[in-house]
Design an enzyme around this catalytic site. Structure first.
Site, PDB file in Angstrom:
ATOM      1  N   PHE A 115       0.982  -1.287   0.210  1.00  0.00           N
ATOM      2  CA  PHE A 115       0.014   0.081   0.178  1.00  0.00           C
ATOM      3  C   PHE A 115       0.841   1.288   0.023  1.00  0.00           C
ATOM      4  CE2 PHE A 115      -4.525   1.388   0.622  1.00  0.00           C
ATOM      5  CZ  PHE A 115      -5.027   0.046   0.354  1.00  0.00           C
ATOM      6  N   GLN A 235      -7.344  15.208   2.732  1.00  0.00           N
ATOM      7  CA  GLN A 235      -6.630  14.268   1.755  1.00  0.00           C
ATOM      8  C   GLN A 235      -7.341  14.068   0.323  1.00  0.00           C
ATOM      9  OE1 GLN A 235      -6.131   9.786   2.359  1.00  0.00           O
ATOM     10  NE2 GLN A 235      -4.201  10.675   2.442  1.00  0.00           N
ATOM     11  N   HIS A 237      -7.619  11.405  -2.528  1.00  0.00           N
ATOM     12  CA  HIS A 237      -7.178  10.160  -2.836  1.00  0.00           C
ATOM     13  C   HIS A 237      -6.997  10.189  -4.322  1.00  0.00           C
ATOM     14  CE1 HIS A 237      -6.948   5.694  -3.734  1.00  0.00           C
ATOM     15  NE2 HIS A 237      -7.132   5.578  -2.562  1.00  0.00           N
ATOM     16  N   LEU A 247     -14.422   5.556  -5.081  1.00  0.00           N
ATOM     17  CA  LEU A 247     -13.048   5.352  -4.862  1.00  0.00           C
ATOM     18  C   LEU A 247     -12.567   4.094  -5.768  1.00  0.00           C
ATOM     19  CD1 LEU A 247     -10.650   6.608  -2.998  1.00  0.00           C
ATOM     20  CD2 LEU A 247     -10.992   4.451  -1.693  1.00  0.00           C
ATOM     21  N   GLU A 250      -6.430   1.868  -3.422  1.00  0.00           N
ATOM     22  CA  GLU A 250      -4.939   1.846  -3.833  1.00  0.00           C
ATOM     23  C   GLU A 250      -4.474   0.556  -3.818  1.00  0.00           C
ATOM     24  OE1 GLU A 250      -3.000   5.334  -1.370  1.00  0.00           O
ATOM     25  OE2 GLU A 250      -2.127   3.559  -0.313  1.00  0.00           O
ATOM     26  N   ARG A 281      -0.227   9.251  -0.776  1.00  0.00           N
ATOM     27  CA  ARG A 281      -1.391   9.735  -1.658  1.00  0.00           C
ATOM     28  C   ARG A 281      -1.199  11.542  -1.997  1.00  0.00           C
ATOM     29  NH1 ARG A 281      -6.274   6.915   1.801  1.00  0.00           N
ATOM     30  NH2 ARG A 281      -5.948   4.851   0.756  1.00  0.00           N
ATOM     31  N   HIS A 351     -11.224  12.705  -0.159  1.00  0.00           N
ATOM     32  CA  HIS A 351     -11.504  11.446   0.966  1.00  0.00           C
ATOM     33  C   HIS A 351     -11.288  11.581   2.401  1.00  0.00           C
ATOM     34  CE1 HIS A 351     -10.933   7.165   0.828  1.00  0.00           C
ATOM     35  NE2 HIS A 351      -9.773   7.241   1.322  1.00  0.00           N
ATOM     36  N   ARG A 393      -2.645  11.187   5.566  1.00  0.00           N
ATOM     37  CA  ARG A 393      -2.718   9.737   6.094  1.00  0.00           C
ATOM     38  C   ARG A 393      -2.252   8.954   5.254  1.00  0.00           C
ATOM     39  NH1 ARG A 393      -6.384   5.882   5.513  1.00  0.00           N
ATOM     40  NH2 ARG A 393      -8.189   7.162   4.501  1.00  0.00           N
TER      41      ARG A 393
HETATM   42  C1  LIG Z   1     -14.582   4.664  -0.262  1.00  0.00           C
HETATM   43  C2  LIG Z   1     -13.336   4.785   0.859  1.00  0.00           C
HETATM   44  C3  LIG Z   1     -12.436   3.651   1.018  1.00  0.00           C
HETATM   45  C4  LIG Z   1     -11.638   3.670   2.356  1.00  0.00           C
HETATM   46  N1  LIG Z   1     -10.764   2.649   2.246  1.00  0.00           N
HETATM   47  C5  LIG Z   1      -9.871   2.747   3.583  1.00  0.00           C
HETATM   48  C6  LIG Z   1      -9.064   1.530   3.391  1.00  0.00           C
HETATM   49  O1  LIG Z   1      -8.919   0.521   2.950  1.00  0.00           O
HETATM   50  N2  LIG Z   1      -8.391   1.401   4.758  1.00  0.00           N
HETATM   51  C7  LIG Z   1      -8.316   2.598   5.497  1.00  0.00           C
HETATM   52  O2  LIG Z   1      -7.675   2.336   6.726  1.00  0.00           O
HETATM   53  N3  LIG Z   1      -9.252   3.411   5.581  1.00  0.00           N
HETATM   54  C8  LIG Z   1     -10.045   3.612   4.306  1.00  0.00           C
HETATM   55  N4  LIG Z   1     -10.998   4.533   4.303  1.00  0.00           N
HETATM   56  C9  LIG Z   1     -11.136   5.394   5.473  1.00  0.00           C
HETATM   57  C10 LIG Z   1     -12.018   4.932   6.352  1.00  0.00           C
HETATM   58  O3  LIG Z   1     -12.916   3.951   5.868  1.00  0.00           O
HETATM   59  C11 LIG Z   1     -12.787   5.870   7.245  1.00  0.00           C
HETATM   60  O4  LIG Z   1     -12.005   7.122   7.674  1.00  0.00           O
HETATM   61  C12 LIG Z   1     -13.468   5.319   8.629  1.00  0.00           C
HETATM   62  O5  LIG Z   1     -14.095   4.109   8.164  1.00  0.00           O
HETATM   63  C13 LIG Z   1     -14.405   6.163   9.415  1.00  0.00           C
HETATM   64  O6  LIG Z   1     -14.589   5.500  10.393  1.00  0.00           O
HETATM   65  P1  LIG Z   1     -15.567   6.113  11.621  1.00  0.00           P
HETATM   66  O7  LIG Z   1     -15.942   5.156  12.548  1.00  0.00           O
HETATM   67  O8  LIG Z   1     -14.861   7.421  12.064  1.00  0.00           O
HETATM   68  O9  LIG Z   1     -16.868   6.930  10.852  1.00  0.00           O
HETATM   69  P2  LIG Z   1     -18.034   6.271   9.816  1.00  0.00           P
HETATM   70  O10 LIG Z   1     -17.916   4.743   9.580  1.00  0.00           O
HETATM   71  O11 LIG Z   1     -18.052   7.170   8.698  1.00  0.00           O
HETATM   72  O12 LIG Z   1     -19.371   6.401  10.743  1.00  0.00           O
HETATM   73  C14 LIG Z   1     -20.016   7.571  11.082  1.00  0.00           C
HETATM   74  C15 LIG Z   1     -21.028   7.068  11.985  1.00  0.00           C
HETATM   75  O13 LIG Z   1     -21.503   8.329  12.748  1.00  0.00           O
HETATM   76  C16 LIG Z   1     -22.793   8.300  12.452  1.00  0.00           C
HETATM   77  N5  LIG Z   1     -23.337   9.840  12.398  1.00  0.00           N
HETATM   78  C17 LIG Z   1     -22.818  10.756  11.737  1.00  0.00           C
HETATM   79  N6  LIG Z   1     -23.362  11.907  11.747  1.00  0.00           N
HETATM   80  C18 LIG Z   1     -23.954  11.648  12.838  1.00  0.00           C
HETATM   81  C19 LIG Z   1     -25.270  12.546  13.532  1.00  0.00           C
HETATM   82  N7  LIG Z   1     -25.383  13.841  13.327  1.00  0.00           N
HETATM   83  N8  LIG Z   1     -26.104  11.919  14.623  1.00  0.00           N
HETATM   84  C20 LIG Z   1     -25.864  10.822  14.909  1.00  0.00           C
HETATM   85  N9  LIG Z   1     -25.054   9.741  14.145  1.00  0.00           N
HETATM   86  C21 LIG Z   1     -24.293  10.376  13.276  1.00  0.00           C
HETATM   87  C22 LIG Z   1     -23.238   7.705  11.035  1.00  0.00           C
HETATM   88  O14 LIG Z   1     -24.523   7.367  11.162  1.00  0.00           O
HETATM   89  C23 LIG Z   1     -22.301   6.477  11.301  1.00  0.00           C
HETATM   90  O15 LIG Z   1     -22.765   5.497  12.090  1.00  0.00           O
HETATM   91  C24 LIG Z   1     -11.679   4.674   3.241  1.00  0.00           C
HETATM   92  C25 LIG Z   1     -12.591   5.637   3.087  1.00  0.00           C
HETATM   93  C26 LIG Z   1     -13.588   5.703   2.010  1.00  0.00           C
HETATM   94  C27 LIG Z   1     -14.603   6.923   1.949  1.00  0.00           C
END
Ligand SMILES: Cc1cc2nc3c(=O)[nH]c(=O)nc-3n(C[C@H](O)[C@H](O)[C@H](O)COP(=O)(O)OP(=O)(O)OC[C@H]3O[C@@H](n4cnc5c(N)ncnc54)[C@H](O)[C@@H]3O)c2cc1C
Ligand code: SF4
Ligand code: FES
Lengths: 578, 241
Positions: A115, A235, A237, A247, A250, A281, A351, A393
């Protein structure tokens, strides 16, 4: 309605769910999520979770930590990077033990792939560090953690959306939320609240982020006087599907995919002789934009929507179908292209927010430069800034961040609530939100939210994107000020109670206007180039003046800046070459 | 391309019955149906209710019935659902789940069935320090099932739930159960058996293949249901003898 818990977690993505598993061992907790938990955007993560297991070649957590620091252009806190890299190993085993279906090596161990920016022996060559489950790693993490929450009977409030946070002095006493089904306002009284509400990508026009990623937690805390950290670092991507932003992991390049310009040249050879297509990235995204601007995009017109090719056709059907099945499916569905036969048209897509709610290593939110804590306030995941990602990141490090720091925050919070007493919450704490909703529904002939949203996203995309300069950013700041004024007049024509998604869209837009404003003002303030923050008018990194985290307070329309030192206790900052 | 969307509308506080409303929209053939719905909501009618999040087919929020077939709006391109002659698109909420508003249905029952099959790894042995070993072939065995996004398309399309037995566990829950039963690391067969081996468990399935036809993840659901029925029978034969 008032509900009382020991602790409330806002968000049911990877960070929120892991914290819930830990905290619920010790305390009565509720998880609020504006989406059903399995719909969270963690499920979209594709390529993998980084950990120095050394299953396929030699690797060490120390190398992982170093790569994280260098990848972050030395704005990463080194103590935090070491915690991340060391605990990553246990985190991955823990997920496996909980049932996560990782892809396997012939010996049955967790398989690993290359990666961007992950190297052997402090930068010698790419290393296979990313543990993956085909190209649905995030989906598997989200499913596995939700399954564990079911097993452990965690209480969820689904489609209950945070609208405000209750802070009294240096203490958090709960949150106010909106129940989509009934339109009812619920006050959650709690000894502690953990924010895990994810990213803010929807402030840009072309993004890999979900509709739900509107940065509500960051915006609401900023309004309540909590500083945000390093918001200027966002960032892009390198490889999003042209215009749609979907997306393309990578992992495609990790498996051997190659970026090519209009002449068919593997242009990364010129930008990153050692890491080539697997440079971090920020570097690859800038390289693509530089190629496009030089007229080497596929269209060749140098416009913002020009693109380059990501070629995976030489990997063969077998590798693509078994290791990158989702990507193959996206490309077929949305572009009518078979990646086994043709290259994929890509350009950078908005991203990930490196910045966010400042926390210490236990997820406790920091209120100022001195590290004063706000009692009972926690944050983890993409909305938080520990800071392990610094100015840029590395791929696979967000999923690690969710597990490692989600766990730490959950444990600390579980302990905190056992030792503390509930604080009273004023009975009319929800009155202001109720009044706002009433006013929204009364307001007629206001500006169209759609116009505000579009202008914000276009301006951010064009002027606060991959390359930035003072003049453009100042224009965006001005435009955002104007849009923020206009927003005050926006109304909601849908007067209904049940499942009124229109009301929530208006609130979302309000949150979405805070984050880009903060990002743009911060970016204008930082007069250097570092990681994802690349200024044409200040092209060099400036460690003398700018090797520091920004903390900034939103005070109405003004912003007050403060700074926090970076932990550089392990490695001396050096120029960044790949 | 001009298309006419006929969208089912219903507000529980105002309407006794659902009705259809049409919207004429200028669209691109490659545009996602979800994007068009978003444009209707943002430009014409903010009151239109539907769920969405990821916009690229991985979160399972926006399953709905489009021209009579269950689909994810974000994985449906306009050109997939119109022809040169017929430019109208009929959009309805999922079937078999109670209507909430417009295109939104109540997923409670669907998720209850999912939870009923104990969709988590069951293995009382304490794990090794590192990972449990699993061969690529064993891992492949559960690949399809683990890709389910719980969108409920299959549950909506199931003729058994529609016409005969609304309490049938449903295709998705069986897929989730099989995902663990077939996992070389799982030891939960006996524990899950009572949930599957009962009148409303796995047995009501009559091989209509509608679930397989609509699954946006291409899971061969009916086949998995049959294989699971067979392993249950085998397991019972073995334990009884
Ligand atoms: C397409 C894509 C691919 C990725 N691939 C990778 C990868 O391969 N490896 C890696 O390390 N990272 C990757 N990332 C980054 C990583 O996936 C995210 O940064 C990470 O999953 C975010 O997780 P989280 O738990 O912080 O938030 P999220 O999973 O976004 O969850 C947010 C939560 O908050 C809730 N929420 C939001 N606002 C409110 C509100 N006002 N009231 C109540 N609930 C709310 C939502 O319902 C949800 O449950 C990727 C990101 C994307 C977009
Ligand atoms: S099995 Fe397929 S149709 Fe059924 S819920 Fe899962 S993804 Fe949806
Ligand atoms: S919006 Fe996520 S599956 Fe369609």
């Amino acid at each position: 309605m008032i509900k009382e818990y020991d602790a409330v977690i806002v968000g049911a993505g990877g960070a929120g769910l892991y914290a819930a598993l830990e905290a619920s061992k010790k305390a009565k907790i509720a998880v609020l999520s504006k989406l059903y938990p399995v719909r969270s955007h963690t499920g979209a993560a594709q390529g993998g979770i980084g950990a120095a297991l050394g299953n396929v070649e030699e690797d060490k957590p120390e190398w992982h930590a170093f790569d994280t620091v260098k990848g972050g252009d030395y704005l990463t806190d080194q103590d935090a990077a070491l915690v991340l890299a060391e605990e990553a190993v246990r985190a991955v085993y823990d997920l496996e033990h909980r049932g996560l279906p990782f892809s396997r090596t012939p010996e049955g161990k967790i398989d690993q792939r290359r990666f961007g920016g992950h190297t052997r022996n402090f930068g010698e060559a790419a290393v296979r560090r990313s543990c993956y489950a085909a190209d649905r790693t995030g989906h598997m993490i989200l499913q596995t953690l939700y399954q564990q929450c079911i097993k452990n009977e965690v209480s969820f409030y689904n489609e209950v959306q945070l609208l405000d946070v209750l802070l009294e002095g240096k203490r958090c006493t709960g949150v106010i939320a909106y129940d989509l089904a009934t339109g009812e306002i619920i006050t959650f009284k709690a000894k502690a609240v953990l924010f895990a509400n994810g990213g803010v990508g929807r402030m840009f026009r072309v993004t890999s982020n979900a509709y739900a990623n509107t940065g509500d937690g960051q915006a609401l805390l900023a309004r309540r006087g909590v500083p945000l950290e390093d918001m200027e670092f966002f960032q892009f991507h390198p490889t999003g599907i042209r215009e749609m932003g979907i997306l393309i992991t990578e992992g495609v390049r990790g498996e051997g995919g190659i970026l090519r310009n209009s002449t068919g040249e593997r242009f990364m050879e010129r930008y990153s002789p050692t890491m080539l297509d697997l440079a971090p990235r920020d570097i690859v995204s800038r390289a693509i934009v530089t190629e496009i601007r030089a007229g080497h995009g596929i269209k060749g017109d140098g416009q913002i929507d020009d693109y380059v090719f990501l070629d995976a056709s030489h990997l063969g059907r077998e590798v693509i179908e078994s290791k990158l099945p989702e990507i193959a499916d996206f490309v077929r569905t949305y572009l009518d292209i078979d990646p086994v036969e043709s290259p994929i048209p890509v350009h950078p897509t908005a991203h990930y927010a490196m910045g966010g709610i400042p926390t210490d290593l236990e997820g406790c939110v920091i209120a100022d430069e001195k590290g004063t804590k706000i009692d009972g306030l926690y944050a983890a995941g993409e909305c938080a800034c520990v800071s392990v990602h610094g100015a840029n990141r590395l791929g696979t490090n967000s999923l690690v961040d969710l597990i490692v720091f989600g766990r730490r925050a959950g444990i600390h919070m579980g302990r905190f609530v056992q030792e503390s007493n509930p604080h009273p919450v004023s009975p009319d704490s929800a009155a202001s939100i109720e009044a706002q909703i009433k006013a929204l529904k009364k307001r007629k002939n206001g500006p169209a939210p759609e116009m505000i949203r579009k202008r914000m996203q276009n301006s951010m995309m064009a002027k606060v994107g991959i390359y930035r300069n003072g003049r453009d950013m100042a224009e965006t700041v001005e435009e955002l000020r104007e849009l923020r004024q206009m927003y005050r007049e926006v109304g909601c024509p849908d007067l209904s109670q049940a499942f009124n998604t229109a009301v929530l869209e208006v609130f979302d837009l309000g949150h979405r206007l805070e984050n880009p404003y903060i990002t743009a003002v911060w970016a204008l303030n930082r007069e250097e180039s570092r990681g994802a923050h690349a200024r044409e008018d200040f092209p060099e990194r400036d460690d003398t003046n700018w090797l520091k985290h920004t903390l900034a307070w939103l005070e109405g329309e003004d912003i007050r800046f403060g700074y926090k030192p970076v932990d550089i206790s392990r490695w001396e900052p050096k120029p960044r070459k790949y | 391309m001009k298309v006419i969307l006929e969208i089912q509308r219903y507000d529980p506080n105002q309407n006794i019955e659902p009705y259809f409303q049409s919207y004429e929209m200028e669209t691109q053939p490659e545009e996602r149906l979800l994007t068009v719905l978003m444009r209707i909501k943002q430009e014409l009618d903010p009151s239109l209710g539907f769920r969405k999040s990821c916009a690229h087919g991985v979160c399972g929020s926006d399953a709905m019935v489009v021209n009579g077939k269950e689909r994810l709006a974000c994985k449906t391109l306009i050109k997939d659902v119109v022809t040169d002659i017929d430019r109208s698109i009929r959009v309805e909420p999922l079937q078999t789940l109670p209507l909430q508003r417009d295109l939104m249905v109540d997923q409670t029952h669907f998720f209850q069935n999912y939870m009923q099959v104990k969709p988590f790894l069951i293995n009382p042995d304490s794990p090794p320090e590192a990972e449990r070993l699993q061969s690529p072939k064993e891992r492949q065995q559960i690949d399809e099932g683990t890709s389910c996004i719980l969108c409920a398309s299959c549950y909506s399309a199931c003729p058994i739930i529609q016409e005969k037995n609304p309490d049938f566990l449903g295709p998705a829950a069986v897929i989730q159960a099989a995902r663990f039963l077939d996992d070389s690391r799982d030891r939960g067969f006996a524990e899950r058996l009572p949930e599957l081996d009962q009148d409303n468990g796995i047995w009501p399935c009559e091989n209509h293949f509608e679930c397989t036809r609509v699954c946006p993840r291409g899971i061969k659901i009916t086949k998995t249901i049959n294989l699971t029925k067979r392993s249950i029978t085998k397991y019972k034969d073995l334990t009884l003898s």
